[in-house]
Design a protein around this motif. Sequence first.
Motif, PDB file in Angstrom:
ATOM      1  N   GLY A  60      43.216  38.530  38.865  1.00 16.09           N
ATOM      2  CA  GLY A  60      43.548  38.290  37.484  1.00 16.09           C
ATOM      3  C   GLY A  60      44.549  37.149  37.379  1.00 16.09           C
ATOM      4  N   MET A  71      39.937  48.034  43.586  1.00 15.46           N
ATOM      5  CA  MET A  71      40.934  47.328  42.784  1.00 15.46           C
ATOM      6  C   MET A  71      42.295  47.463  43.439  1.00 15.46           C
ATOM      7  SD  MET A  71      39.650  48.091  38.887  1.00 15.46           S
ATOM      8  CE  MET A  71      40.588  46.723  38.184  1.00 15.46           C
ATOM      9  N   ASP A  79      36.652  37.262  34.542  1.00  9.78           N
ATOM     10  CA  ASP A  79      36.117  38.455  35.188  1.00  9.78           C
ATOM     11  C   ASP A  79      37.178  39.534  35.365  1.00  9.78           C
ATOM     12  OD1 ASP A  79      34.252  36.213  37.239  1.00  9.78           O
ATOM     13  OD2 ASP A  79      33.527  37.374  35.531  1.00  9.78           O
ATOM     14  N   VAL A  80      38.425  39.112  35.613  1.00 12.02           N
ATOM     15  CA  VAL A  80      39.543  40.040  35.796  1.00 12.02           C
ATOM     16  C   VAL A  80      40.635  39.628  34.806  1.00 12.02           C
ATOM     17  CG1 VAL A  80      41.166  41.074  37.416  1.00 12.02           C
ATOM     18  CG2 VAL A  80      38.953  40.206  38.247  1.00 12.02           C
ATOM     19  N   THR A  81      40.974  40.544  33.929  1.00 12.04           N
ATOM     20  CA  THR A  81      41.990  40.254  32.928  1.00 12.04           C
ATOM     21  C   THR A  81      43.187  41.170  33.100  1.00 12.04           C
ATOM     22  OG1 THR A  81      40.935  41.738  31.334  1.00 12.04           O
ATOM     23  CG2 THR A  81      40.304  39.412  31.254  1.00 12.04           C
ATOM     24  N   CYS A 119      44.923  46.255  33.773  1.00 11.56           N
ATOM     25  CA  CYS A 119      43.958  45.377  34.419  1.00 11.56           C
ATOM     26  C   CYS A 119      42.559  45.866  34.102  1.00 11.56           C
ATOM     27  CB  CYS A 119      44.177  45.367  35.931  1.00 11.56           C
ATOM     28  SG  CYS A 119      42.979  44.396  36.855  1.00 11.56           S
ATOM     29  N   SER A 120      41.711  44.934  33.702  1.00  9.46           N
ATOM     30  CA  SER A 120      40.303  45.241  33.456  1.00  9.46           C
ATOM     31  C   SER A 120      39.429  44.225  34.161  1.00  9.46           C
ATOM     32  CB  SER A 120      39.990  45.196  31.954  1.00  9.46           C
ATOM     33  OG  SER A 120      40.657  46.210  31.271  1.00  9.46           O
ATOM     34  N   GLN A 121      38.263  44.679  34.622  1.00 11.44           N
ATOM     35  CA  GLN A 121      37.364  43.768  35.329  1.00 11.44           C
ATOM     36  C   GLN A 121      35.922  43.985  34.909  1.00 11.44           C
ATOM     37  OE1 GLN A 121      35.220  44.784  38.290  1.00 11.44           O
ATOM     38  NE2 GLN A 121      36.071  46.778  38.835  1.00 11.44           N
ATOM     39  N   THR A 122      35.184  42.902  34.929  1.00 13.30           N
ATOM     40  CA  THR A 122      33.755  42.958  34.607  1.00 13.30           C
ATOM     41  C   THR A 122      32.926  42.581  35.828  1.00 13.30           C
ATOM     42  OG1 THR A 122      33.817  40.669  33.805  1.00 13.30           O
ATOM     43  CG2 THR A 122      34.147  42.414  32.173  1.00 13.30           C
ATOM     44  N   LYS A 123      33.530  42.591  37.002  1.00 13.59           N
ATOM     45  CA  LYS A 123      32.820  42.238  38.234  1.00 13.59           C
ATOM     46  C   LYS A 123      31.917  43.366  38.712  1.00 13.59           C
ATOM     47  CE  LYS A 123      33.544  38.995  40.337  1.00 13.59           C
ATOM     48  NZ  LYS A 123      32.891  37.670  40.261  1.00 13.59           N
ATOM     49  N   THR A 140      40.257  42.499  42.548  1.00  9.27           N
ATOM     50  CA  THR A 140      39.113  43.355  42.837  1.00  9.27           C
ATOM     51  C   THR A 140      38.373  42.816  44.058  1.00  9.27           C
ATOM     52  OG1 THR A 140      37.391  42.168  41.589  1.00  9.27           O
ATOM     53  CG2 THR A 140      38.826  43.647  40.336  1.00  9.27           C
TER      54      THR A 140
END
Lengths: 113, 112
Positions: free
Chosen positions: B104, B32, B3-5, B23-27, B93
């Motif tokens: 992450g 953040m 979910d958090v990379t 940082c990227s998130q799909t939540k 996040t």
Amino acid sequence: AQKITQTQPGMFVQEKEAVTLDCTYDTSDPSYGLFWYKQPSSGEMIFLIYQGSYDQQNATEGRYSLNFQKARKSANLVISASQLGDSAMYFCAMTSGTYKYIFGTGTRLKVLA
Amino acid sequence: DADVTQTPRNRITKTGKRIMLECSQTKGHDRMYWYRQDPGLGLRLIYYSFDVKDINKGEISDGYSVSRQAQAKFSLSLESAIPNQTALYFCATSDGAGNEQFFGPGTRLTVL
């Protein structure tokens, strides 16, 4: 000012026994949340358990329970029936007010076979 | 998928170099955070963002800057890295409702 204090840098426990990790907090906000995270040697942060300031009962999640004593401002984590895989760093954290999160310095737990 | 990379996962750089951690998130979370972890000091907040137009300094922001490119992306920059910025860096996040943060996997940064 908000603060989280973990006074035990390191702890040992025998496998299958219970262990309590201490956490005290300080905040003037009446509404707050308390968290425990586990950090194994691999480094990731794993959420374990949450306690809200208005929750009447102590939180439990499987073998984890949070001993919440509001008047003493303590939120100790109890791990029952310790397993070798419980060896890790444990962090207590709090959020309140503006929803920033603050963390304690952690307790390193070693479970002995 | 996580979910958090965070990228990179490990980085070795030299003093004075500029470096960016991503940082990227799909939540779908608006909030953040960037933390650094040093032995014996726990996690300390560097910067946090409650939405794309809201950036705030944490307790140890000196020497760092951030950019919130989108709801899902929050990057941390070290403009001129120094050895005492060697640490483990976490992005996290939250949903803004006082619930737990999602972290992450961390970036281990070494500045020589």
